[in-house]
Design a protein around this motif. Structure first.
Motif, PDB file in Angstrom:
ATOM      1  N   PRO A 222       1.050  -1.379   0.244  1.00 12.92           N
ATOM      2  CA  PRO A 222       0.133   0.048   0.142  1.00 12.92           C
ATOM      3  C   PRO A 222       0.845   1.206  -0.083  1.00 12.92           C
ATOM      4  O   PRO A 222       1.759   1.405   0.856  1.00 12.92           O
ATOM      5  N   VAL A 223       0.598   1.921  -0.943  1.00  9.88           N
ATOM      6  CA  VAL A 223       0.996   3.432  -0.935  1.00  9.88           C
ATOM      7  C   VAL A 223       0.158   4.582  -0.690  1.00  9.88           C
ATOM      8  O   VAL A 223      -0.682   4.561  -1.769  1.00  9.88           O
ATOM      9  N   TYR A 224       0.405   5.451   0.168  1.00 10.95           N
ATOM     10  CA  TYR A 224      -0.540   6.466   0.311  1.00 10.95           C
ATOM     11  C   TYR A 224      -0.638   7.616  -0.887  1.00 10.95           C
ATOM     12  O   TYR A 224       0.450   7.842  -1.080  1.00 10.95           O
ATOM     13  N   GLY A 225      -1.888   7.809  -1.257  1.00 10.18           N
ATOM     14  CA  GLY A 225      -1.953   8.999  -2.059  1.00 10.18           C
ATOM     15  C   GLY A 225      -1.254   8.417  -3.566  1.00 10.18           C
ATOM     16  O   GLY A 225      -1.170   7.468  -4.146  1.00 10.18           O
ATOM     17  N   LYS A 226      -0.481   9.503  -4.076  1.00 11.62           N
ATOM     18  CA  LYS A 226       0.464   9.290  -5.178  1.00 11.62           C
ATOM     19  C   LYS A 226       1.862   8.666  -4.794  1.00 11.62           C
ATOM     20  O   LYS A 226       2.497   8.375  -5.701  1.00 11.62           O
ATOM     21  N   GLY A 227       2.321   8.763  -3.739  1.00 16.78           N
ATOM     22  CA  GLY A 227       3.316   8.203  -2.959  1.00 16.78           C
ATOM     23  C   GLY A 227       4.533   9.380  -3.158  1.00 16.78           C
ATOM     24  O   GLY A 227       5.660   8.994  -3.153  1.00 16.78           O
ATOM     25  N   ASP A 228       4.082  10.889  -3.235  1.00 17.51           N
ATOM     26  CA  ASP A 228       4.960  11.642  -3.807  1.00 17.51           C
ATOM     27  C   ASP A 228       5.403  12.440  -2.458  1.00 17.51           C
ATOM     28  O   ASP A 228       6.279  13.147  -2.261  1.00 17.51           O
ATOM     29  N   GLN A 229       5.135  11.937  -1.026  1.00 17.61           N
ATOM     30  CA  GLN A 229       5.604  12.325   0.177  1.00 17.61           C
ATOM     31  C   GLN A 229       7.017  12.239   0.411  1.00 17.61           C
ATOM     32  O   GLN A 229       7.300  10.979   0.051  1.00 17.61           O
ATOM     33  N   ILE A 230       7.677  13.249   0.743  1.00 18.40           N
ATOM     34  CA  ILE A 230       9.145  13.175   0.929  1.00 18.40           C
ATOM     35  C   ILE A 230       9.501  12.880   2.515  1.00 18.40           C
ATOM     36  O   ILE A 230       8.969  13.807   3.097  1.00 18.40           O
ATOM     37  N   ARG A 231      10.321  12.057   2.738  1.00 15.05           N
ATOM     38  CA  ARG A 231      11.052  11.864   3.857  1.00 15.05           C
ATOM     39  C   ARG A 231      12.503  11.900   3.800  1.00 15.05           C
ATOM     40  O   ARG A 231      13.031  11.482   2.849  1.00 15.05           O
ATOM     41  N   ASP A 232      12.980  12.293   4.937  1.00 12.20           N
ATOM     42  CA  ASP A 232      14.854  12.251   5.208  1.00 12.20           C
ATOM     43  C   ASP A 232      14.756  10.891   5.937  1.00 12.20           C
ATOM     44  O   ASP A 232      14.433  11.013   6.988  1.00 12.20           O
TER      45      ASP A 232
ATOM     46  N   ASN B 259      19.137  11.927   3.313  1.00 13.29           N
ATOM     47  CA  ASN B 259      18.490  11.215   2.364  1.00 13.29           C
ATOM     48  C   ASN B 259      16.935  11.477   2.043  1.00 13.29           C
ATOM     49  O   ASN B 259      16.127  10.780   2.579  1.00 13.29           O
ATOM     50  N   GLU B 260      16.795  12.540   1.393  1.00 12.78           N
ATOM     51  CA  GLU B 260      15.359  12.894   0.846  1.00 12.78           C
ATOM     52  C   GLU B 260      15.125  11.766  -0.196  1.00 12.78           C
ATOM     53  O   GLU B 260      15.483  11.657  -1.129  1.00 12.78           O
ATOM     54  N   MET B 261      13.699  11.203   0.144  1.00 17.61           N
ATOM     55  CA  MET B 261      13.094  10.161  -0.746  1.00 17.61           C
ATOM     56  C   MET B 261      11.654  10.242  -0.871  1.00 17.61           C
ATOM     57  O   MET B 261      11.176  10.333   0.296  1.00 17.61           O
ATOM     58  N   GLN B 262      11.066  10.324  -2.002  1.00 25.25           N
ATOM     59  CA  GLN B 262       9.664  10.061  -2.035  1.00 25.25           C
ATOM     60  C   GLN B 262       9.375   8.543  -1.446  1.00 25.25           C
ATOM     61  O   GLN B 262       9.885   7.850  -1.795  1.00 25.25           O
ATOM     62  N   ASN B 263       8.115   8.438  -0.928  1.00 20.96           N
ATOM     63  CA  ASN B 263       7.801   6.999  -0.386  1.00 20.96           C
ATOM     64  C   ASN B 263       7.736   6.114  -1.660  1.00 20.96           C
ATOM     65  O   ASN B 263       8.072   4.954  -1.592  1.00 20.96           O
ATOM     66  N   ILE B 264       7.193   6.557  -2.805  1.00 15.65           N
ATOM     67  CA  ILE B 264       7.277   5.544  -3.978  1.00 15.65           C
ATOM     68  C   ILE B 264       8.539   5.117  -4.262  1.00 15.65           C
ATOM     69  O   ILE B 264       8.769   3.814  -4.902  1.00 15.65           O
ATOM     70  N   GLU B 265       9.541   6.149  -4.371  1.00  8.79           N
ATOM     71  CA  GLU B 265      10.851   5.483  -4.548  1.00  8.79           C
ATOM     72  C   GLU B 265      11.552   4.607  -3.528  1.00  8.79           C
ATOM     73  O   GLU B 265      11.996   3.701  -3.925  1.00  8.79           O
ATOM     74  N   VAL B 266      10.951   4.804  -2.362  1.00 12.03           N
ATOM     75  CA  VAL B 266      11.452   3.762  -1.188  1.00 12.03           C
ATOM     76  C   VAL B 266      10.829   2.673  -1.442  1.00 12.03           C
ATOM     77  O   VAL B 266      11.369   1.432  -1.503  1.00 12.03           O
ATOM     78  N   VAL B 267       9.431   2.533  -1.893  1.00 11.00           N
ATOM     79  CA  VAL B 267       9.041   1.171  -2.091  1.00 11.00           C
ATOM     80  C   VAL B 267       9.451   0.507  -3.459  1.00 11.00           C
ATOM     81  O   VAL B 267      10.024  -0.806  -3.352  1.00 11.00           O
ATOM     82  N   ASN B 268       9.888   1.138  -4.314  1.00 11.75           N
ATOM     83  CA  ASN B 268      10.498   0.761  -5.631  1.00 11.75           C
ATOM     84  C   ASN B 268      11.810  -0.023  -5.418  1.00 11.75           C
ATOM     85  O   ASN B 268      12.387  -0.761  -5.994  1.00 11.75           O
ATOM     86  N   THR B 269      12.558   0.892  -4.538  1.00 14.33           N
ATOM     87  CA  THR B 269      13.916   0.558  -4.254  1.00 14.33           C
ATOM     88  C   THR B 269      13.751  -0.884  -3.597  1.00 14.33           C
ATOM     89  O   THR B 269      14.617  -1.568  -3.669  1.00 14.33           O
ATOM     90  N   ILE B 270      12.885  -1.062  -2.481  1.00 11.79           N
ATOM     91  CA  ILE B 270      12.790  -2.161  -1.708  1.00 11.79           C
ATOM     92  C   ILE B 270      12.375  -3.491  -2.760  1.00 11.79           C
ATOM     93  O   ILE B 270      12.991  -4.428  -2.776  1.00 11.79           O
ATOM     94  N   CYS B 271      11.387  -3.231  -3.601  1.00  4.66           N
ATOM     95  CA  CYS B 271      11.210  -4.054  -4.625  1.00  4.66           C
ATOM     96  C   CYS B 271      12.373  -4.439  -5.546  1.00  4.66           C
ATOM     97  O   CYS B 271      12.613  -5.641  -5.810  1.00  4.66           O
ATOM     98  N   THR B 272      13.260  -3.545  -6.060  1.00  5.16           N
ATOM     99  CA  THR B 272      14.391  -3.875  -6.752  1.00  5.16           C
ATOM    100  C   THR B 272      15.351  -4.861  -6.032  1.00  5.16           C
ATOM    101  O   THR B 272      15.850  -5.738  -6.488  1.00  5.16           O
ATOM    102  N   ILE B 273      15.436  -4.345  -4.723  1.00  6.65           N
ATOM    103  CA  ILE B 273      16.459  -5.189  -3.904  1.00  6.65           C
ATOM    104  C   ILE B 273      15.933  -6.542  -3.881  1.00  6.65           C
ATOM    105  O   ILE B 273      16.697  -7.714  -3.859  1.00  6.65           O
TER     106      ILE B 273
END
Length: 364
Positions: free
Chosen positions: A222-232, A262-276
């Motif tokens: 599950p990704v909230y909204g568009k997943g464009d929220q940015i976290r450090d 490390n500023e990353m959008q939530n969707i980037e975090v999820v996609n990176t986990i998937c790639t690993i």
């Protein structure tokens, strides 16, 4: 030193306890209520150490706190005990008010009584370190909102408080209490505010462990909204090192912001986990195919980012892990520790969506 750590069986707290026991000669008393997010299995690697002891105590229980303070006689307190999940605070704010505000008040009063009983040299050396969050600052401008600007603002130690959720409001309240006890009573406090932590032993209601475990079980990610929220993102063991720096070298009355750079959008975090996971645990389909976009969290902050230059300049601390190295270590840890994951998930929580309200909310 003898250090009393509250919430030492939690995610960040257990990392702090492990760091102190493994890397210093200090003694630690871990005071923890052992709620759903506190687990002594996270401390198995140091539980036999003569430097370590544990007391099951609720920080709202004044008498029990007095007993442990006057028996252990700490030189410092590191206060990490807190309810910390934003989604839980939306549907059940009461626990957050009780633990984060009333609990902090109770701890401050007991610690102040103990501090007043100390001889002059011990009293001068004593420290009360309150560990807080960057969420007390609210949110920052998102790149979508300020297109064309080269540098976006960061949270500094001078940023005004503007909490958005019941969780962040309760932590802001506790920060204010800590500063008031310094100003009014001269009680020697220090505050640190950190960005989003990740790493081993993280309870699986939070984004990164939730995505890892759901992916492995073939469930929706599950990704909230568009997943464009940015976290450090800050690797928890880097944070533990920073917190020890603060309690042992920080100055009374100061605030220290601790970030991972490390500023990353939530969707980037999820996609990176998937790639690993595609690399480490390959299957016929790609893990990213399990990503599902869901309704956003009410009042969701869009961007957090910390300026931790003060930590670097004054306490000589910088994070050792990049997001790439830290996330790979984290994924591998969850792959290697499925038993821990199974044990910490009791029957009351099965990684379901929390904090969803049947209302429409719009800022502004």
């Amino acid at each position: 030193m003898k250090i009393l750590v509250t919430g030492g069986a939690g995610f960040i707290g257990s990392a702090v306890v492990r760091h102190i026991i493994k890397n210093t000669k200090n003694s630690v008393l871990n005071v923890d209520k052992l709620t759903y997010a506190g687990n002594l299995e996270s401390l198995k690697s140091i539980e036999q150490s003569k430097q370590y002891s544990f007391a099951k105590v609720d920080i709202c229980d004044s008498q029990a706190l007095k007993d442990v303070f006057f028996k252990f006689k700490p030189d410092a307190v590191m206060h990490l005990a807190a309810e910390s999940h934003v989604d839980r605070s939306i549907t059940g704010p009461s626990d957050f008010i009780q633990t984060n505000i009333v609990g902090t008040y109770t701890l401050l009063e007991v610690a102040r009584e103990y501090w007043n009983s100390l001889e002059a040299d011990k009293k001068t050396a004593f420290r009360f370190h309150h560990i807080s969050t960057d969420e007390v600052y609210g949110d920052l401008p998102h790149p979508d909102e300020v297109k064309g600007e080269k540098e976006l603002p960061l949270f500094t130690e001078q940023t005004a408080y503007a909490p958005s959720s019941p969780y962040s409001a309760s932590k802001a309240s506790s920060d204010h209490l800590v500063r008031a006890w310094l100003r009014t009573y001269g009680f020697p406090t220090i505050i640190s505010n950190c960005s989003n932590n990740y790493g081993p032993y993280h309870f699986p209601e939070k984004l990164i462990p939730l995505v890892i475990l759901n992916a492995l079980e073939g469930k929706a990610l599950p990704v909230y909204g568009k997943g464009d929220q940015i976290r450090d993102w800050l690797y928890v063991e880097d944070h533990a090192r920073a917190l020890y720096k603060v309690v042992s070298e920080g100055l009374v009355g100061e605030t220290y912001n601790i970030g991972g750079h490390n500023e990353m959008q939530n969707i980037e975090v999820v996609n990176t986990i998937c790639t690993i996971l595609d690399e480490l645990v390959p299957k016929k389909s790609r893990y990213s195919e399990q990503i599902t976009f869901v309704n956003d969290r009410p009042g969701h902050d869009r961007r957090y980012a910390i300026d931790s230059s003060k930590m670097s300049k004054e306490l000589n601390w910088t994070p050792a892990e990049t997001f790439e190295t830290g996330l790979r270590k984290t994924v591998q840890w969850y792959l290697d520790n499925q038993t821990w994951c199974n044990n910490v998930q009791d029957g009351s929580y099965q990684r379901e969506r929390l904090g969803e309200l049947n209302i429409q909310f719009q800022k502004g």
